[in-house]
Enzyme design. Structure first.
Site, PDB file in Angstrom:
ATOM      1  N   CYS A 135     -40.863 -33.450  -1.902  1.00  0.00           N
ATOM      2  CA  CYS A 135     -40.437 -33.433  -0.731  1.00  0.00           C
ATOM      3  C   CYS A 135     -39.210 -32.604  -0.056  1.00  0.00           C
ATOM      4  O   CYS A 135     -38.601 -32.446   1.025  1.00  0.00           O
ATOM      5  CB  CYS A 135     -40.094 -34.809  -0.223  1.00  0.00           C
ATOM      6  SG  CYS A 135     -40.865 -36.160  -0.526  1.00  0.00           S
TER       7      CYS A 135
ATOM      8  N   HIS B   5     -35.273 -34.642   5.330  1.00  0.00           N
ATOM      9  CA  HIS B   5     -36.392 -35.368   5.443  1.00  0.00           C
ATOM     10  C   HIS B   5     -36.884 -36.562   6.265  1.00  0.00           C
ATOM     11  O   HIS B   5     -36.030 -37.394   5.719  1.00  0.00           O
ATOM     12  CB  HIS B   5     -36.336 -35.457   3.353  1.00  0.00           C
ATOM     13  CG  HIS B   5     -38.312 -36.290   3.151  1.00  0.00           C
ATOM     14  ND1 HIS B   5     -38.558 -35.848   3.492  1.00  0.00           N
ATOM     15  CD2 HIS B   5     -38.026 -36.776   2.052  1.00  0.00           C
ATOM     16  CE1 HIS B   5     -40.000 -36.513   3.076  1.00  0.00           C
ATOM     17  NE2 HIS B   5     -39.776 -37.485   2.310  1.00  0.00           N
TER      18      HIS B   5
ATOM     19  N   ASN C 131     -44.313 -40.160   7.006  1.00  0.00           N
ATOM     20  CA  ASN C 131     -43.810 -38.616   5.669  1.00  0.00           C
ATOM     21  C   ASN C 131     -44.947 -38.241   5.838  1.00  0.00           C
ATOM     22  O   ASN C 131     -46.220 -38.130   5.024  1.00  0.00           O
ATOM     23  CB  ASN C 131     -43.545 -39.804   5.013  1.00  0.00           C
ATOM     24  CG  ASN C 131     -42.582 -39.294   3.408  1.00  0.00           C
ATOM     25  OD1 ASN C 131     -43.268 -37.629   3.717  1.00  0.00           O
ATOM     26  ND2 ASN C 131     -42.521 -39.983   2.653  1.00  0.00           N
TER      27      ASN C 131
HETATM   28  C1  LIG Z   1     -41.171 -48.350   0.796  1.00  0.00           C
HETATM   29  C2  LIG Z   1     -39.773 -49.009   1.600  1.00  0.00           C
HETATM   30  C3  LIG Z   1     -39.676 -49.053   3.196  1.00  0.00           C
HETATM   31  C4  LIG Z   1     -40.111 -51.011   1.731  1.00  0.00           C
HETATM   32  O1  LIG Z   1     -38.802 -51.130   2.074  1.00  0.00           O
HETATM   33  P1  LIG Z   1     -38.491 -52.885   1.687  1.00  0.00           P
HETATM   34  O2  LIG Z   1     -37.840 -52.742   2.716  1.00  0.00           O
HETATM   35  O3  LIG Z   1     -38.059 -52.139   0.509  1.00  0.00           O
HETATM   36  O4  LIG Z   1     -39.911 -53.464   1.444  1.00  0.00           O
HETATM   37  P2  LIG Z   1     -40.039 -53.951  -0.215  1.00  0.00           P
HETATM   38  O5  LIG Z   1     -40.328 -53.440  -0.996  1.00  0.00           O
HETATM   39  O6  LIG Z   1     -38.429 -55.172  -0.922  1.00  0.00           O
HETATM   40  O7  LIG Z   1     -40.891 -55.805   0.482  1.00  0.00           O
HETATM   41  C5  LIG Z   1     -40.696 -56.337   0.933  1.00  0.00           C
HETATM   42  C6  LIG Z   1     -41.448 -57.471   1.457  1.00  0.00           C
HETATM   43  O8  LIG Z   1     -42.623 -56.975   2.444  1.00  0.00           O
HETATM   44  C7  LIG Z   1     -44.066 -56.680   1.747  1.00  0.00           C
HETATM   45  N1  LIG Z   1     -44.349 -55.486   2.324  1.00  0.00           N
HETATM   46  C8  LIG Z   1     -44.008 -54.933   1.520  1.00  0.00           C
HETATM   47  N2  LIG Z   1     -44.930 -53.266   2.290  1.00  0.00           N
HETATM   48  C9  LIG Z   1     -45.601 -54.148   3.535  1.00  0.00           C
HETATM   49  C10 LIG Z   1     -46.095 -53.987   4.139  1.00  0.00           C
HETATM   50  N3  LIG Z   1     -46.328 -52.665   4.459  1.00  0.00           N
HETATM   51  N4  LIG Z   1     -46.117 -55.187   5.570  1.00  0.00           N
HETATM   52  C11 LIG Z   1     -46.109 -56.407   5.685  1.00  0.00           C
HETATM   53  N5  LIG Z   1     -44.587 -56.433   4.489  1.00  0.00           N
HETATM   54  C12 LIG Z   1     -45.419 -55.451   3.629  1.00  0.00           C
HETATM   55  C13 LIG Z   1     -43.564 -56.760   0.210  1.00  0.00           C
HETATM   56  O9  LIG Z   1     -44.696 -57.065  -0.927  1.00  0.00           O
HETATM   57  C14 LIG Z   1     -42.028 -57.648  -0.085  1.00  0.00           C
HETATM   58  O10 LIG Z   1     -42.685 -59.485   0.494  1.00  0.00           O
HETATM   59  P3  LIG Z   1     -42.109 -60.074  -1.051  1.00  0.00           P
HETATM   60  O11 LIG Z   1     -40.673 -60.358  -0.143  1.00  0.00           O
HETATM   61  O12 LIG Z   1     -42.805 -61.587   0.081  1.00  0.00           O
HETATM   62  O13 LIG Z   1     -41.895 -60.096  -2.349  1.00  0.00           O
HETATM   63  C15 LIG Z   1     -38.501 -49.055   1.456  1.00  0.00           C
HETATM   64  O14 LIG Z   1     -37.821 -49.311   0.444  1.00  0.00           O
HETATM   65  C16 LIG Z   1     -38.902 -47.722   1.495  1.00  0.00           C
HETATM   66  O15 LIG Z   1     -38.974 -46.050   2.759  1.00  0.00           O
HETATM   67  N6  LIG Z   1     -37.783 -46.599   0.559  1.00  0.00           N
HETATM   68  C17 LIG Z   1     -37.179 -45.265   0.629  1.00  0.00           C
HETATM   69  C18 LIG Z   1     -38.031 -44.762   0.248  1.00  0.00           C
HETATM   70  C19 LIG Z   1     -38.426 -43.134   0.398  1.00  0.00           C
HETATM   71  O16 LIG Z   1     -37.752 -42.659   1.067  1.00  0.00           O
HETATM   72  N7  LIG Z   1     -39.312 -42.387  -0.884  1.00  0.00           N
HETATM   73  C20 LIG Z   1     -39.356 -41.398  -0.889  1.00  0.00           C
HETATM   74  C21 LIG Z   1     -40.551 -40.544  -0.692  1.00  0.00           C
HETATM   75  S1  LIG Z   1     -41.016 -39.083  -0.111  1.00  0.00           S
END
Ligand SMILES: CC(C)(COP(=O)(O)OP(=O)(O)OC[C@H]1O[C@@H](n2cnc3c(N)ncnc32)[C@H](O)[C@@H]1OP(=O)(O)O)[C@@H](O)C(=O)NCCC(=O)NCCS
Length: 315
Positions: free
Chosen positions: A114, A239, A270
Site C-alpha cells: 500500500c 492511502h 482499497n
Molecule cells: C478490517 C476492519 C474494517 C474491520 O473492522 P472492525 O471494526 O475492526 O471489525 P472486527 O474485525 O472487530 O469485527 C467486528 C464484528 O463484525 C463482523 N464482521 C467482519 N466483517 C464483516 C462484514 N463484512 N459484514 C458484517 N460483519 C462483519 C466480525 O465477524 C465481528 O463479529 P463478532 O463481534 O461477532 O466477532 C478494520 O479493522 C480495518 O479497516 N482495519 C484497518 C485495515 C487496514 O487499514 N488495512 C490496511 C491494509 S492495506
C-alpha cells in the site's frame, strides 16, 4: 559531476475497470450488508477487473493518460508499484515499457504494497534529480480481486482493482520533497499476501491501533522533511485503506475545512499501491485540485511499510 537539480510532477492519469461491485452485490455473496460496510470502512462500491484487465494493461492505460496529461510522448524510466503482479520476469514495468513503445526505457518494479506508489515516486524523483533519468512514469496498479478470498467477509468487502500514474520531469527547483520511508518493527506480518493460492489477509485491529497512534507522527515527519507546515498543504492524499483511519488522521493533524482531503475509498475501495495516485488523478481531472497547490502523499500497509512526500501539483 552533474549538479543536482529538482523534479516535478507533469501530469496525472488513471484507469478503473468497468465492472462495479456494490455493497448490495457483496451481501448476496457473503453474510454482510451495506450498513456494516459503509459504517466500518466508508466503502459504497468498488471496481473489479474484467478478464482483459491485468496489472500491466491497467498500469499502461493509466501511464498513457498521465503522459497525455503531461504532454510528453516519451519517458526513459518506468517505476511500477504493485503487490499483485503475476509474473516474476519480465517485470511488470518492463511489460508497460513494451506496451507503450518506450524504446529502451529503464523498468523497475516496487513491491511495498500500500505504500508502493510513494516508494516508487521517491525512486523516480531521485533518478530525475540526479540526472539518471529525464522523464519518469510512476505507476501504482493492482488487481487485488485476484488475491481476495471471496468467501471471507472480513476482507472481501475491502479490496478492489485499478491503477493511477504520474509523470515526473526535471525542474530547476525541487517540487517533490525527499521521500520519508521505512518499515514498522513488529508489524511485518500484520498485512500479508501469502499461501497457496496466494490470499490477502490482515490483522485489521492491529493496523487500526497503529494508524490511530503512530501514523500522525510520520505524517508530521513528511511535512518537516519537505520544509513546510500543515498550513502550506492544499490536498491530503492518504492511502485509501479505511475512512475510519483517514478521518482520525485528518483530525489529529488539525486539517481545516479550507484543505481538500481525498476520500476516493467511497467509490473505489482499497486498491493498495494504486489508491493514492488513483484518488489524486480522478480529483485532478475533475478540476477539483488547485493548480500549483501542494499535496501531501502518505501510504502505509503490507510489510509493514510506509512512505510519503509533499508534491507541487502542475501549474
Ligand atoms: C478490517 C476492519 C474494517 C474491520 O473492522 P472492525 O471494526 O475492526 O471489525 P472486527 O474485525 O472487530 O469485527 C467486528 C464484528 O463484525 C463482523 N464482521 C467482519 N466483517 C464483516 C462484514 N463484512 N459484514 C458484517 N460483519 C462483519 C466480525 O465477524 C465481528 O463479529 P463478532 O463481534 O461477532 O466477532 C478494520 O479493522 C480495518 O479497516 N482495519 C484497518 C485495515 C487496514 O487499514 N488495512 C490496511 C491494509 S492495506
Amino acid at each position: 559531476m552533474s549538479d543536482l537539480r529538482g523534479s516535478r510532477i507533469l501530469g496525472f492519469g488513471h484507469f478503473q475497470p468497468e465492472r462495479v461491485l456494490t455493497n448490495d452485490d457483496l451481501a448476496r455473496m457473503v453474510e454482510t450488508n451495506d450498513e456494516w460496510i459503509r459504517s466500518r470502512t466508508g466503502i459504497r462500491e468498488r471496481h473489479i477487473a474484467g478478464p482483459d484487465d491485468t496489472v500491466y494493461t491497467m498500469g499502461a492505460a493509466a501511464a498513457r493518460a498521465a503522459m497525455d496529461d503531461a504532454g510528453v510522448t516519451n519517458a526513459d524510466l518506468v517505476v511500477l508499484a504493485s503487490t499483485t503482479a503475476t509474473d516474476r520476469s519480465p517485470n511488470t514495468a518492463g511489460r508497460v515499457v513494451a506496451e507503450l513503445g518506450l524504446d529502451g526505457a529503464a523498468a523497475i518494479d516496487v513491491n511495498t504494497a500500500c505504500s508502493g506508489f510513494e516508494y516508487a515516486l521517491g525512486l523516480a524523483e531521485q533518478s530525475v534529480r540526479l540526472g539518471t533519468a529525464n522523464t519518469a512514469v510512476v505507476i501504482g496498479s493492482e488487481t487485488l480481486s485476484a488475491i481476495t478470498d471471496w468467501t471471507d467477509r472480513s476482507t472481501c468487502v475491502l479490496t478492489a482493482d485499478g491503477a493511477g500514474a504520474v509523470v515526473v520531469g526535471s525542474d530547476p527547483v525541487a517540487r517533490i520533497s525527499p521521500v520519508v520511508w521505512g518499515t514498522v518493527p513488529g508489524l511485518t506480518d500484520a498485512v500479508r499476501v501469502d499461501g497457496d493460492p496466494q490470499r490477502f489477509s490482515q490483522d485489521g485491529r492491529q493496523i487500526m491501533r497503529w494508524a490511530l497512534k503512530d501514523a500522525v507522527g510520520i505524517a508530521r515527519r513528511i511535512l518537516q522533511t519537505a520544509g513546510v507546515t500543515l498550513d502550506d498543504i492544499d490536498v491530503f492524499a492518504f492511502h485509501q485503506a479505511n475512512r475510519r483511519i483517514i478521518e482520525p488522521l485528518v483530525k489529529a493533524l488539525g486539517v481545516t475545512d479550507r484543505q481538500i482531503v481525498i476520500h476516493d475509498i467511497e467509490v473505489s475501495g482499497n486498491t493498495s499501491a494504486a489508491s493514492v495516485p488513483l484518488g489524486l488523478s480522478k480529483a485532478w481531472h475533475r478540476g477539483e485540485l488547485p493548480r500549483g497547490g501542494r499535496a501531501l502523499l502518505f501510504g502505509f500497509g503490507g510489510g509493514f511499510a510506509y512512505a510519503g512526500q509533499v508534491v507541487e501539483l502542475p501549474e
